[in-house]
Design an enzyme around this catalytic site. Structure first.
Site, PDB file in Angstrom:
ATOM      1  N   LYS A  75      47.667 -45.558   0.971  1.00 29.84           N
ATOM      2  CA  LYS A  75      48.986 -44.516   0.703  1.00 29.84           C
ATOM      3  C   LYS A  75      49.239 -44.743   2.602  1.00 29.84           C
ATOM      4  CE  LYS A  75      50.213 -39.508   0.529  1.00 29.84           C
ATOM      5  NZ  LYS A  75      49.683 -37.998  -0.020  1.00 29.84           N
ATOM      6  N   SER A 150      52.722 -35.402  -2.755  1.00 26.56           N
ATOM      7  CA  SER A 150      53.067 -36.587  -1.822  1.00 26.56           C
ATOM      8  C   SER A 150      53.049 -37.883  -2.027  1.00 26.56           C
ATOM      9  CB  SER A 150      52.750 -35.796  -0.441  1.00 26.56           C
ATOM     10  OG  SER A 150      51.740 -36.257  -0.015  1.00 26.56           O
ATOM     11  N   SER A 174      48.835 -33.541  -4.557  1.00 34.74           N
ATOM     12  CA  SER A 174      49.627 -34.245  -4.393  1.00 34.74           C
ATOM     13  C   SER A 174      49.560 -35.538  -4.867  1.00 34.74           C
ATOM     14  CB  SER A 174      49.397 -34.574  -2.552  1.00 34.74           C
ATOM     15  OG  SER A 174      50.327 -34.274  -2.140  1.00 34.74           O
TER      16      SER A 174
END
Ligand code: GLN
Length: 488
Positions: A75, A150, A174
């Site tokens: 990420k 997210s 997330s």
């Protein structure tokens, strides 16, 4: 054979047995990313040359650990000395971190090939991966829909076979919510299980890094590599680390599964309800005892989370002022104006909203009424779980109320967006681990969409969660495959 169809463990077996090379696998992923990323937007940066070099090294016999030659995504809030670390924010558009996050170091020390950085909601604030300075991420099941957030890029990449597995971060859901929306496996470890060193902080008392993978065994494999104490993170725990792969195939004996009424109300989509019912059936068929438990403070989770998380965010994000860190405006009249304009230009709307909410909650006069009270409720939520786990080994619940929503649906309605996290935030507030696995498919407007089921466990019981998740995965029989995977 299409090498990208293998999960991490499958690819590992293929490479170890000499059926394919690491270079072939990495090349296959890079080609696939080139073909599909324009439609999905899972990646912001791809480290093609570096990845090929790492793969070549593995083929030449440099095989330092269990991830040798395996292509993995990270990420875009994990710092690396190479490339940029942007958190999908204009604020950090050009940021080159001076050091590499512990988890990434551990992946590389275990031989992993880092494919690139996946898109996310800006600074990990969001549930749709639309608040992303590099454009929204699309759900591989239906590109009209978002992948959740997210870590939407991580989940979309895993689902569309754009990486063999990846790492995300989970502050209030997330990892788990996008995993549910994209039909993959997402694990949020116990707070402190995985080092946060080099993770760009959103809410430091809630953030945890964890795996986003196509199978439960891959989640265990990555957990084996990333877990454990790190002297560079004072909140990382020295609790001993289990071998998460050992015993994964053995169903735990004398299981007690807790079902909480607060998670199974009328608000759940029929397919979500059906997925939980099916999981209950599978587990009771395997001899588990089903126990009703009460988590009376559940409904306070969202307001508590959105006070604690925004308060911590307002403090953590103070450093992005155009001087210490981040984008600097070109048109400032004086110093104060420089700070204000740099922040106004660098941050997106959702991040600004969170900073304002958090600043308000911490401001004198409101501190006790909001922040201190939220901490007290957080304690009660934690106690609910402690009491529940006196009577059951794990809790079974949905990950989300619904399957993935159409992109833009909640764009002007932050409250509806926040309510998306109703089943995920409490695990972060309590610090306990949670895993989302695909529970089945929903039919929505003629489109098949995955739904997730979630298991929550006591602190440091990831091994237990993974074993039960594996039991369910075996019966539910997914590898769910979104239609997009057959397109290339
Ligand atoms: N969706 C939640 C939020 O917007 C959780 C985000 C996260 O876990 N990083 O804050």
């Amino acid at each position: 054979m299409n090498l990208t169809e293998l999960d991490l463990c499958g690819l590992k077996e293929a490479i170890d047995a000499g059926r394919c090379s690491a270079l072939e696998a990495t090349t296959a992923y890079l080609e696939r990313i080139e073909a599909l990323n324009p439609a999905i937007n899972a990646y912001h940066e791809v480290y093609a040359q570096r990845a090929l070099d790492q793969a070549r090294l593995a083929d030449e016999g440099h095989r330092p650990g269990p991830l040798s030659g395996l292509p993995i995504s990270i990420k875009d809030n994990l710092c690396t000395e190479y490339g940029r670390t942007t958190c999908s924010s204009r604020m950090l558009a050009e940021f080159e971190a001076p050091y590499t996050a512990t988890v990434v170091k551990r992946l590389e020390a275990a031989g992993a090939v880092i494919l690139g950085k996946t898109n996310m909601d800006e600074f990990a604030m969001g549930s749709s991966s639309e608040h992303c300075a590099w454009g929204p991420v699309r759900n591989p099941w239906d590109t009209e829909r978002g992948p959740g957030g997210s870590a939407g890029g991580a989940a979309a990449a895993a689902a569309a076979w754009l990486c063999a597995g990846g790492l995300g971060s989970d502050t209030g859901g997330s990892i788990r919510q996008p995993a549910a929306y994209c039909g993959v496996v997402g694990l949020k470890p116990t707070y402190g299980r995985v080092s946060r060193y080099g993770l760009v902080a959103f809410a430091s008392s809630l953030d945890q890094i964890g795996p986003v993978t196509r199978s439960v065994r891959d989640s265990a494999l990555l957990m084996n590599v990333i877990s454990g104490h790190d002297p560079l993170d004072s909140t990382s725990s020295s609790h001993p680390v289990d071998d998460f792969l050992a015993g994964l195939e053995e169903p735990p004996a004398r299981l007690r599964i807790g079902l909480a009424r607060q998670y199974l109300g009328e608000g759940n989509h029929a397919a979500v309800k059906a997925a939980v019912d099916q999981a209950v059936k599978i587990l009771s068929g395997a001899g588990a005892q089903i126990i009703e438990v009460d988590l009376p403070h559940t409904e306070y989770g969202i307001p508590t989370y959105y006070i604690v998380a925004t308060s911590e965010a307002s403090s953590n994000l103070a450093r992005y002022d155009g001087v210490h860190y981040g984008h600097r405006t070109r048109n400032a009249k004086d110093l104060v104006d420089l700070y204000a304009a740099s922040r106004a230009e660098g941050f997106g709307d959702e991040v600004k909203r969170r900073i304002m909410l958090g600043t308000y909650a911490l401001s004198s006069g409101y501190f006790d009424a909001y922040y201190v009270r939220a901490l007290k409720v957080r304690r009660l939520i934690r106690r609910d779980f402690d009491q529940a786990f006196e009577n059951c080994d794990v809790l079974l619940c949905p990950t989300t109320t619904d399957p993935a929503f159409v992109a833009g649906k909640n764009a002007d309605d932050p409250l509806s967006m926040y309510l998306n996290d109703v089943y995920t935030v409490n695990a972060n507030l309590a610090g306990i681990p949670g895993i989302s696995i695909p529970g089945g498919l929903a039919e929505v407007d003629g489109v098949a969409l995955p739904v997730g089921v979630q298991l929550l466990g006591p602190m440091f019981e990831e091994a237990r969660l993974l074993r039960i998740a594996r039991l369910l995965e075996r019966e539910i029989g997914l590898g769910l495959c979104p239609p997009v995977v057959s397109r290339v």
